[in-house]
Structure formats: structure tokens, C-alpha cells
Design a protein around this motif. Structure first.
Motif, PDB file in Angstrom:
ATOM      1  N   SER A 115      28.472  60.619  -1.937  1.00 35.30           N
ATOM      2  CA  SER A 115      27.743  61.053  -0.614  1.00 35.30           C
ATOM      3  C   SER A 115      26.397  60.499  -0.542  1.00 35.30           C
ATOM      4  O   SER A 115      26.006  60.232   0.590  1.00 35.30           O
ATOM      5  CB  SER A 115      27.957  62.684  -0.892  1.00 35.30           C
ATOM      6  OG  SER A 115      27.355  63.098  -1.821  1.00 35.30           O
ATOM      7  N   ASP A 145      30.958  51.761  -5.968  1.00 33.94           N
ATOM      8  CA  ASP A 145      32.293  51.051  -5.392  1.00 33.94           C
ATOM      9  C   ASP A 145      32.956  52.001  -4.391  1.00 33.94           C
ATOM     10  O   ASP A 145      33.224  53.046  -4.429  1.00 33.94           O
ATOM     11  CB  ASP A 145      33.147  51.369  -6.798  1.00 33.94           C
ATOM     12  CG  ASP A 145      34.586  50.755  -6.578  1.00 33.94           C
ATOM     13  OD1 ASP A 145      34.831  50.214  -5.304  1.00 33.94           O
ATOM     14  OD2 ASP A 145      35.399  50.850  -7.461  1.00 33.94           O
ATOM     15  N   ILE A 146      32.851  51.560  -3.060  1.00 38.97           N
ATOM     16  CA  ILE A 146      33.157  52.029  -1.787  1.00 38.97           C
ATOM     17  C   ILE A 146      34.767  52.181  -1.961  1.00 38.97           C
ATOM     18  O   ILE A 146      35.331  52.987  -1.055  1.00 38.97           O
ATOM     19  CB  ILE A 146      32.726  51.451  -0.552  1.00 38.97           C
ATOM     20  CG1 ILE A 146      33.426  50.038  -0.591  1.00 38.97           C
ATOM     21  CG2 ILE A 146      31.167  51.304  -0.658  1.00 38.97           C
ATOM     22  CD1 ILE A 146      33.101  49.333   1.001  1.00 38.97           C
ATOM     23  N   PHE A 147      35.561  51.657  -2.993  1.00 37.51           N
ATOM     24  CA  PHE A 147      36.980  51.701  -2.904  1.00 37.51           C
ATOM     25  C   PHE A 147      37.427  52.812  -4.059  1.00 37.51           C
ATOM     26  O   PHE A 147      38.394  52.947  -4.315  1.00 37.51           O
ATOM     27  CB  PHE A 147      37.713  50.375  -3.173  1.00 37.51           C
ATOM     28  CG  PHE A 147      37.336  49.373  -1.975  1.00 37.51           C
ATOM     29  CD1 PHE A 147      37.553  49.661  -0.690  1.00 37.51           C
ATOM     30  CD2 PHE A 147      36.363  48.027  -2.261  1.00 37.51           C
ATOM     31  CE1 PHE A 147      37.078  48.782   0.470  1.00 37.51           C
ATOM     32  CE2 PHE A 147      36.256  47.414  -1.054  1.00 37.51           C
ATOM     33  CZ  PHE A 147      36.643  47.524   0.116  1.00 37.51           C
ATOM     34  N   GLY A 204      28.556  53.214   5.150  1.00 41.14           N
ATOM     35  CA  GLY A 204      29.345  53.340   3.935  1.00 41.14           C
ATOM     36  C   GLY A 204      30.002  51.881   3.613  1.00 41.14           C
ATOM     37  O   GLY A 204      30.919  51.763   2.806  1.00 41.14           O
ATOM     38  N   ARG A 205      28.926  50.870   3.790  1.00 42.16           N
ATOM     39  CA  ARG A 205      29.571  49.421   3.803  1.00 42.16           C
ATOM     40  C   ARG A 205      28.744  48.914   2.687  1.00 42.16           C
ATOM     41  O   ARG A 205      27.856  49.502   2.128  1.00 42.16           O
ATOM     42  CB  ARG A 205      29.644  48.594   4.862  1.00 42.16           C
ATOM     43  CG  ARG A 205      30.488  49.243   6.067  1.00 42.16           C
ATOM     44  CD  ARG A 205      31.926  49.270   5.899  1.00 42.16           C
ATOM     45  NE  ARG A 205      32.421  47.743   5.560  1.00 42.16           N
ATOM     46  CZ  ARG A 205      33.075  47.392   6.521  1.00 42.16           C
ATOM     47  NH1 ARG A 205      32.791  47.562   7.950  1.00 42.16           N
ATOM     48  NH2 ARG A 205      33.753  46.035   6.390  1.00 42.16           N
ATOM     49  N   ALA A 232      38.736  55.921  -6.452  1.00 39.73           N
ATOM     50  CA  ALA A 232      39.517  56.854  -5.789  1.00 39.73           C
ATOM     51  C   ALA A 232      38.874  57.887  -5.480  1.00 39.73           C
ATOM     52  O   ALA A 232      39.438  58.617  -4.505  1.00 39.73           O
ATOM     53  CB  ALA A 232      40.403  57.189  -7.333  1.00 39.73           C
ATOM     54  N   ASP A 233      37.736  58.361  -5.830  1.00 41.41           N
ATOM     55  CA  ASP A 233      37.036  59.532  -5.434  1.00 41.41           C
ATOM     56  C   ASP A 233      36.474  59.222  -3.836  1.00 41.41           C
ATOM     57  O   ASP A 233      35.685  60.290  -3.414  1.00 41.41           O
ATOM     58  CB  ASP A 233      35.997  60.040  -6.421  1.00 41.41           C
ATOM     59  CG  ASP A 233      36.554  60.495  -7.605  1.00 41.41           C
ATOM     60  OD1 ASP A 233      37.582  60.848  -7.699  1.00 41.41           O
ATOM     61  OD2 ASP A 233      35.961  60.640  -8.537  1.00 41.41           O
ATOM     62  N   GLY A 234      36.408  58.115  -3.560  1.00 34.29           N
ATOM     63  CA  GLY A 234      35.958  57.954  -2.153  1.00 34.29           C
ATOM     64  C   GLY A 234      34.147  57.431  -2.250  1.00 34.29           C
ATOM     65  O   GLY A 234      33.916  57.329  -3.585  1.00 34.29           O
ATOM     66  N   ILE A 235      33.770  57.297  -1.361  1.00 35.75           N
ATOM     67  CA  ILE A 235      32.415  56.638  -1.276  1.00 35.75           C
ATOM     68  C   ILE A 235      31.379  57.883  -1.773  1.00 35.75           C
ATOM     69  O   ILE A 235      31.337  59.001  -1.480  1.00 35.75           O
ATOM     70  CB  ILE A 235      31.832  56.138   0.148  1.00 35.75           C
ATOM     71  CG1 ILE A 235      32.715  55.176   0.467  1.00 35.75           C
ATOM     72  CG2 ILE A 235      30.557  55.831   0.218  1.00 35.75           C
ATOM     73  CD1 ILE A 235      32.678  54.763   1.717  1.00 35.75           C
TER      74      ILE A 235
END
Length: 114
Positions: free
Chosen positions: A44, A35-37, A53-54, A39-42
Motif C-alpha cells: 500500500s 514486487d508488484i506481482f 502501481g507500476r 502474492a500479497d499484492g502491491i
């Protein structure tokens, strides 16, 4: 046969395109949720699979790809099953034109605005 791995969110239109192509070819695969969206971000680790990161990213027998069109063409050409692309140059060019137009001009309206 080594099962391909698709990385991405099941809600993504681009991940769904890759999954549809795999289904049409009759190829079993693993979906690794990303889930690239979030809350913790993408995550690593995902950048090893998709440097921008898509979604989606893809791996088969150690071969990694990203970008939906590259993945779908690879799947069509690398695996047995029905051909999903026209053989002749003109129909194949028309197919690529339509895919490009939808991706460039219709995506927002079809995905974000619906």
C-alpha cells in the motif's frame, strides 16, 4: 550529494533502464525492492510513489517521479556526467521516436516472449 532512490524489482526491464542511466552518469543510488506481482499484492505504501502501481518509481531529495522516460530524462539533465541525449532537435526527436516504438511495439516480444 543526496542519493536517488529507485523503487521496483531488479528483474524489471524498466527498472533496469533507470539503473543503467544512473550507472552511465556515475550516480550512486539505492534500490528499494518492490514486487508488484507478489502474492500479497502491491504494498500500500508504494502507491504514494507510483499511483498506478507500476514500476519504477524514483525519488531524489524529496522530488518524486514515475515513468521511465521522465526519470531517465531527469537524471540526465539534473546530474553531472556524460550527456546521454542528443542536444540537437532532430537527433533527439529520432531518439524519442525509437524509444517510443520499442516501448509500444517491441516490449512484449522482447520481454514476455523471450
Amino acid at each position: 550529494m543526496i542519493r536517488p532512490v529507485v523503487y521496483g524489482a531488479d528483474y524489471s526491464a524498466y527498472v533496469r533502464i533507470v539503473r543503467l542511466v544512473l550507472e552511465e552518469k556515475g550516480i550512486g543510488y539505492e534500490l528499494v525492492p518492490v514486487d508488484i506481482f507478489a502474492a500479497d499484492g502491491i504494498p500500500s505504501w508504494y502507491f504514494d510513489h507510483q499511483p498506478f502501481g507500476r514500476m519504477p518509481a524514483f525519488e531524489h531529495d524529496g522530488f518524486r517521479l514515475h515513468e521511465t522516460s521522465a526519470i531517465t530524462r531527469y537524471v540526465d539533465e539534473a546530474f553531472d556526467g556524460p550527456a546521454l541525449q542528443p542536444i540537437e532537435p532532430r537527433p533527439r526527436a529520432r531518439m524519442n521516436q525509437i524509444i517510443g516504438m520499442l516501448d509500444a511495439y517491441a516490449y512484449r516480444a522482447m520481454v514476455w516472449d523471450v
